[in-house]
Design an enzyme around this catalytic site. Structure first.
Site, PDB file in Angstrom:
ATOM      1  N   GLY A  51      56.765  16.571 -83.790  1.00  0.00           N
ATOM      2  CA  GLY A  51      55.853  16.470 -84.919  1.00  0.00           C
ATOM      3  C   GLY A  51      55.360  17.857 -85.318  1.00  0.00           C
ATOM      4  O   GLY A  51      55.620  18.857 -84.662  1.00  0.00           O
ATOM      5  N   GLY A  52      54.643  17.911 -86.427  1.00  0.00           N
ATOM      6  CA  GLY A  52      54.048  19.174 -86.857  1.00  0.00           C
ATOM      7  C   GLY A  52      54.898  19.915 -87.873  1.00  0.00           C
ATOM      8  O   GLY A  52      55.858  19.380 -88.435  1.00  0.00           O
ATOM      9  N   TYR A  54      55.653  24.373 -89.173  1.00  0.00           N
ATOM     10  CA  TYR A  54      56.298  25.582 -88.654  1.00  0.00           C
ATOM     11  C   TYR A  54      55.430  26.245 -87.592  1.00  0.00           C
ATOM     12  O   TYR A  54      54.202  26.293 -87.706  1.00  0.00           O
ATOM     13  CB  TYR A  54      56.529  26.606 -89.773  1.00  0.00           C
ATOM     14  CG  TYR A  54      57.686  26.278 -90.677  1.00  0.00           C
ATOM     15  CD1 TYR A  54      58.998  26.476 -90.258  1.00  0.00           C
ATOM     16  CD2 TYR A  54      57.466  25.770 -91.951  1.00  0.00           C
ATOM     17  CE1 TYR A  54      60.064  26.175 -91.095  1.00  0.00           C
ATOM     18  CE2 TYR A  54      58.525  25.468 -92.789  1.00  0.00           C
ATOM     19  CZ  TYR A  54      59.817  25.680 -92.358  1.00  0.00           C
ATOM     20  OH  TYR A  54      60.866  25.369 -93.190  1.00  0.00           O
ATOM     21  N   THR A  55      56.084  26.769 -86.572  1.00  0.00           N
ATOM     22  CA  THR A  55      55.387  27.623 -85.619  1.00  0.00           C
ATOM     23  C   THR A  55      56.331  28.713 -85.147  1.00  0.00           C
ATOM     24  O   THR A  55      57.538  28.670 -85.392  1.00  0.00           O
ATOM     25  CB  THR A  55      54.806  26.834 -84.440  1.00  0.00           C
ATOM     26  OG1 THR A  55      53.856  27.648 -83.742  1.00  0.00           O
ATOM     27  CG2 THR A  55      55.900  26.399 -83.469  1.00  0.00           C
ATOM     28  N   ALA A 127      49.294  25.852 -79.701  1.00  0.00           N
ATOM     29  CA  ALA A 127      49.809  24.826 -80.611  1.00  0.00           C
ATOM     30  C   ALA A 127      50.290  23.626 -79.809  1.00  0.00           C
ATOM     31  O   ALA A 127      50.701  23.756 -78.654  1.00  0.00           O
ATOM     32  CB  ALA A 127      50.959  25.391 -81.442  1.00  0.00           C
ATOM     33  N   ILE A 128      50.235  22.455 -80.440  1.00  0.00           N
ATOM     34  CA  ILE A 128      50.715  21.220 -79.828  1.00  0.00           C
ATOM     35  C   ILE A 128      51.638  20.517 -80.823  1.00  0.00           C
ATOM     36  O   ILE A 128      51.283  20.325 -81.983  1.00  0.00           O
ATOM     37  CB  ILE A 128      49.549  20.275 -79.462  1.00  0.00           C
ATOM     38  CG1 ILE A 128      48.611  20.942 -78.451  1.00  0.00           C
ATOM     39  CG2 ILE A 128      50.075  18.947 -78.922  1.00  0.00           C
ATOM     40  CD1 ILE A 128      47.355  20.139 -78.157  1.00  0.00           C
ATOM     41  N   GLY A 140      56.066  19.628 -76.710  1.00  0.00           N
ATOM     42  CA  GLY A 140      54.837  19.890 -75.961  1.00  0.00           C
ATOM     43  C   GLY A 140      53.906  20.907 -76.575  1.00  0.00           C
ATOM     44  O   GLY A 140      53.386  20.686 -77.677  1.00  0.00           O
ATOM     45  N   ALA A 142      52.471  25.328 -76.888  1.00  0.00           N
ATOM     46  CA  ALA A 142      52.766  26.759 -76.827  1.00  0.00           C
ATOM     47  C   ALA A 142      51.444  27.499 -76.740  1.00  0.00           C
ATOM     48  O   ALA A 142      50.594  27.361 -77.629  1.00  0.00           O
ATOM     49  CB  ALA A 142      53.555  27.203 -78.055  1.00  0.00           C
ATOM     50  N   CYS A 158      51.658  26.045 -88.669  1.00  0.00           N
ATOM     51  CA  CYS A 158      51.224  24.643 -88.625  1.00  0.00           C
ATOM     52  C   CYS A 158      50.658  24.171 -89.962  1.00  0.00           C
ATOM     53  O   CYS A 158      49.861  23.227 -90.006  1.00  0.00           O
ATOM     54  CB  CYS A 158      50.218  24.424 -87.495  1.00  0.00           C
ATOM     55  SG  CYS A 158      50.864  24.862 -85.866  1.00  0.00           S
TER      56      CYS A 158
END
Length: 203
Positions: A51-52, A54-55, A127-128, A140, A142, A158
């Site tokens: 999910g989410g 860009y990171t 981040a999750i 998971g 970061a 995000c």
């Protein structure tokens, strides 16, 4: 990771926590918007099933891939996400950093103080991004130890443009990668009630 998840789901392998580093790259979650990739040629971009949005991942950041069977934990996805947040908050506390949740914003945040006009500066330190398939979790978190924060300029992290990104080093905490990995391992056991041995966070 997906092979391990399938094996856990089939009862052929135990749950697992991987702690590792990636080379510099961007990942795009299922909700990533094309306009949030500001510099598409800056780094490799990988589409993922999490999910989410860009990171950034890269050296100086510990990525934790969490593969758990939620049927052994009440089949409660909301509780799982809260436990992930609590895990990161507890690990940061070991280094004197107060990580906080924010309603409507995923991840763990640090209050950096007042801005002119009375607003508060808040930066994301972890981040999750998770996915659950047939009650087994994967992807998971970061946590930023000492990455090159300049790499976040190539994306809207995000999907949040009005807040920044920080790291332990940026906050003045001189913690090693191994020390943070050890803290994450210890706090994982405290928050999830099970001692899972992680992979070495070396790659």
């Amino acid at each position: 990771m997906e092979a391990r998840v399938a094996a856990i789901r089939a009862g052929a392998a135990p749950e697992m926590l991987w702690l590792l580093e990636h080379p510099p790259l961007y990942t795009a979650g299922s909700a990533a918007r094309p306009e949030d990739l500001l510099e598409p040629d800056r780094l490799p971009v990988y589409r993922t099933g999490r999910g989410g949005q860009y990171t950034y991942h890269g050296p100086g950041q510990i990525v934790g891939y969490v593969m758990l069977d939620l049927t052994a934990r009440g089949s409660d996805v909301r509780r799982f996400v809260r436990d992930m947040e609590g895990w990161l908050i507890a690990a940061l506390a070991r280094f004197g950093v107060r990580g906080e949740r924010r309603d409507g914003r995923v991840g763990i945040w640090v209050d950096r103080g007042a801005l002119p006009g009375g607003a508060r500066r808040e930066d994301k330190i972890a981040a999750i991004g998770v996915r659950v398939r047939r009650w087994v979790t994967y992807h998971g978190v970061a946590l930023n130890v000492a990455p090159d924060l300049g790499q976040y300029a190539g994306i809207v992290p995000c999907g949040i443009a009005d807040h920044g990104v920080t790291s332990l080093r940026d906050l003045g905490v001189s913690a090693t990668r191994d020390a943070v990995a050890d803290a994450m391992q210890a706090c994982f056991s405290e928050n999830f009630g099970r001692d899972l041995l992680p992979e070495s966070p070396e790659r």
